[in-house]
Design an enzyme around this catalytic site. Structure first.
Site, short mmCIF file in Angstrom:
data_model
loop_
_atom_site.label_atom_id
_atom_site.label_comp_id
_atom_site.label_asym_id
_atom_site.label_seq_id
_atom_site.Cartn_x
_atom_site.Cartn_y
_atom_site.Cartn_z
N PRO A 1 -11.33 -12.39 2.50
CG PRO A 1 -12.82 -10.59 2.51
CD PRO A 1 -11.36 -10.92 2.39
CB THR B 1 -2.11 -9.04 -1.08
OG1 THR B 1 -1.54 -8.99 -2.39
CG2 THR B 1 -1.62 -10.26 -0.34
CG ASN C 1 -1.93 -1.15 1.14
OD1 ASN C 1 -2.03 -1.81 0.10
ND2 ASN C 1 -2.63 -1.41 2.21
CB CYS D 1 11.91 16.46 -10.04
SG CYS D 1 12.18 16.97 -11.75
CG HIS E 1 3.95 -1.60 -4.82
ND1 HIS E 1 2.81 -2.34 -4.95
CD2 HIS E 1 4.97 -2.41 -5.19
CE1 HIS E 1 3.14 -3.56 -5.38
NE2 HIS E 1 4.43 -3.63 -5.52
P1 NAD Z 1 -5.57 -5.88 -5.09
O1 NAD Z 1 -6.53 -4.77 -5.25
O2 NAD Z 1 -5.04 -6.56 -6.27
O3 NAD Z 1 -6.28 -7.01 -4.19
C1 NAD Z 1 -7.01 -6.71 -3.06
C2 NAD Z 1 -7.32 -7.99 -2.30
O4 NAD Z 1 -7.92 -7.61 -1.07
C3 NAD Z 1 -8.28 -8.94 -3.00
O5 NAD Z 1 -7.76 -10.26 -2.93
C4 NAD Z 1 -9.57 -8.85 -2.17
O6 NAD Z 1 -10.25 -10.08 -2.07
C5 NAD Z 1 -9.01 -8.47 -0.82
N1 NAD Z 1 -9.94 -7.73 0.04
C6 NAD Z 1 -10.94 -6.88 -0.31
N2 NAD Z 1 -11.53 -6.37 0.77
C7 NAD Z 1 -10.90 -6.91 1.85
C8 NAD Z 1 -11.04 -6.76 3.25
N3 NAD Z 1 -11.97 -5.94 3.77
N4 NAD Z 1 -10.21 -7.45 4.06
C9 NAD Z 1 -9.26 -8.28 3.54
N5 NAD Z 1 -9.09 -8.47 2.22
C10 NAD Z 1 -9.89 -7.77 1.38
O7 NAD Z 1 -4.41 -5.30 -4.19
P2 NAD Z 1 -2.90 -5.73 -3.95
O8 NAD Z 1 -2.82 -7.21 -3.88
O9 NAD Z 1 -2.41 -4.91 -2.83
O10 NAD Z 1 -2.05 -5.34 -5.23
C11 NAD Z 1 -2.32 -4.41 -6.19
C12 NAD Z 1 -1.62 -3.08 -6.19
O11 NAD Z 1 -2.57 -2.13 -5.78
C13 NAD Z 1 -0.47 -2.80 -5.36
O12 NAD Z 1 0.54 -2.44 -6.24
C14 NAD Z 1 -0.80 -1.57 -4.50
O13 NAD Z 1 0.28 -0.68 -4.51
C15 NAD Z 1 -1.93 -0.99 -5.19
N6 NAD Z 1 -2.98 -0.33 -4.40
C16 NAD Z 1 -2.72 0.26 -3.20
C17 NAD Z 1 -3.76 0.86 -2.46
C18 NAD Z 1 -3.42 1.52 -1.15
O14 NAD Z 1 -2.35 2.07 -0.96
N7 NAD Z 1 -4.33 1.47 -0.17
C19 NAD Z 1 -5.06 0.84 -2.94
C20 NAD Z 1 -5.30 0.22 -4.19
C21 NAD Z 1 -4.25 -0.38 -4.90
ZN ZN Z 2 13.86 18.49 -11.21
#
Ligand code: NAD
Ligand code: ZN
Length: 262
Positions: free
Chosen positions: A233, A207, A112, A137, A129
């Site tokens: 879930p 994740t 995240n 910049c 990430h």
């Molecule tokens: P993803 O969106 O691919 O997957 C999310 C996962 O979370 C899914 O498997 C889903 O079933 C599960 N999920 C949904 N609600 C949930 C809950 N309440 N409790 C537990 N699990 C739950 O995300 P990822 O695997 O982190 O990878 C994707 C990329 O998304 C990463 O590169 C990340 O940097 C980026 N991202 C980050 C954020 C953030 O910073 N909060 C938000 C969106 C995406």
């Molecule tokens: Zn610069």
């Protein structure tokens, strides 16, 4: 500690997870976007959130997208920053922070880019990430930490905002996140891999296990002999290697297995 949890009984799975956590010498939490979902920050996958149904994040989170239309990308990131600023860490974050106070051998590696882990006082969080609030910049990499975002965005993902110009070279200031196709920060990844090899219990929370190299960390932990507990879930590609799968949300699962494991 490596028997696959075949029991459909959720309370048996929870009991096993709690015991593994209680007995852990080095507990590693690997968190993804599902960790912050209950704080109101949309995930990339598995969400019905309207923001993601309007946009394909993969089309906005790339160098090519930035080059093609920096104002669109910057506006989209501003709206994400705004959303994160308004979000509050849920009970699962607080359970982690309380656990770390009792047991300093808890480390967190997150995909995240938000700051919710830090906001409850969790220490030494590794961000694979990048950081939504640490800009730089795009030409000379000069860092820009602070932006007054509230006035720049009206809370809509449709807002286009011209990126600020670098005071050093005149280049455009870009978000400090790792975009699709970019390399992860070397030091963060190396430390995360070391932690994955050293932990005896890995708690994989929210994740999808589809973004590499982050998704390889539970595999490294498992190969190195750790017990892997998944809190999600839904089924994911990582579910097959998990010793215990808690089909719960992040806040429910963390509260249940950390809250009673102290
Ligand atoms: P993803 O969106 O691919 O997957 C999310 C996962 O979370 C899914 O498997 C889903 O079933 C599960 N999920 C949904 N609600 C949930 C809950 N309440 N409790 C537990 N699990 C739950 O995300 P990822 O695997 O982190 O990878 C994707 C990329 O998304 C990463 O590169 C990340 O940097 C980026 N991202 C980050 C954020 C953030 O910073 N909060 C938000 C969106 C995406
Ligand atoms: Zn610069």
């Amino acid at each position: 500690m490596t028997v696959q949890d075949a029991s459909p009984d959720p309370s048996a799975a929870l009991q096993r997870a709690t015991q593994y956590v209680r007995e852990a010498r080095n507990l590693l939490v690997l968190s993804g976007a599902g960790m912050s979902a209950e704080s109101g920050i949309a995930t990339f996958r598995g969400s019905q959130d309207s923001l993601w149904s309007q946009f394909d994040p993969a089309q906005l989170a790339t160098v090519a997208a930035w080059r093609a239309d920096p104002a669109l990308v910057w506006g989209w990131y501003l709206s994400r920053m705004d959303k994160v600023r308004r979000a509050e860490p849920h009970a699962g974050y607080h359970a982690l922070a309380a656990f770390q106070q009792r047991s300093p051998n808890l480390r967190i590696v997150t995909q995240n880019v938000d700051d919710l882990h830090e906001r409850v006082g969790l220490c030494d969080v590794i961000h694979l990430h990048g950081d939504l609030f640490a800009h730089r910049c795009s030409d000379c990499s000069y860092p820009y930490e602070q932006f007054e975002i509230a006035d720049q965005v009206a809370g809509s993902a449709n807002v286009r905002v011209e990126p600020l110009r670098c005071t050093q070279c005149g280049g455009q200031v870009r978000p400090g996140v790792v975009w699709f196709g970019e390399s992860l920060p070397k030091d963060a990844l190396a430390e995360a891999e070391t932690l994955a090899r050293a932990c005896d219990v890995a708690l994989v929370v929210g994740t999808s296990g589809m973004v590499y190299p982050a998704a390889a960390l539970p595999e490294i932990a498992k190969r190195s002999g750790a017990t892997v507990i998944e809190i999600n879930p839904d089924q994911t590609p990582l579910s097959a290697l998990a010793d215990v799968h808690l089909r719960m949300t992040a806040s429910e699962g963390l509260l249940a297995c950390l809250g009673s494991a102290g």
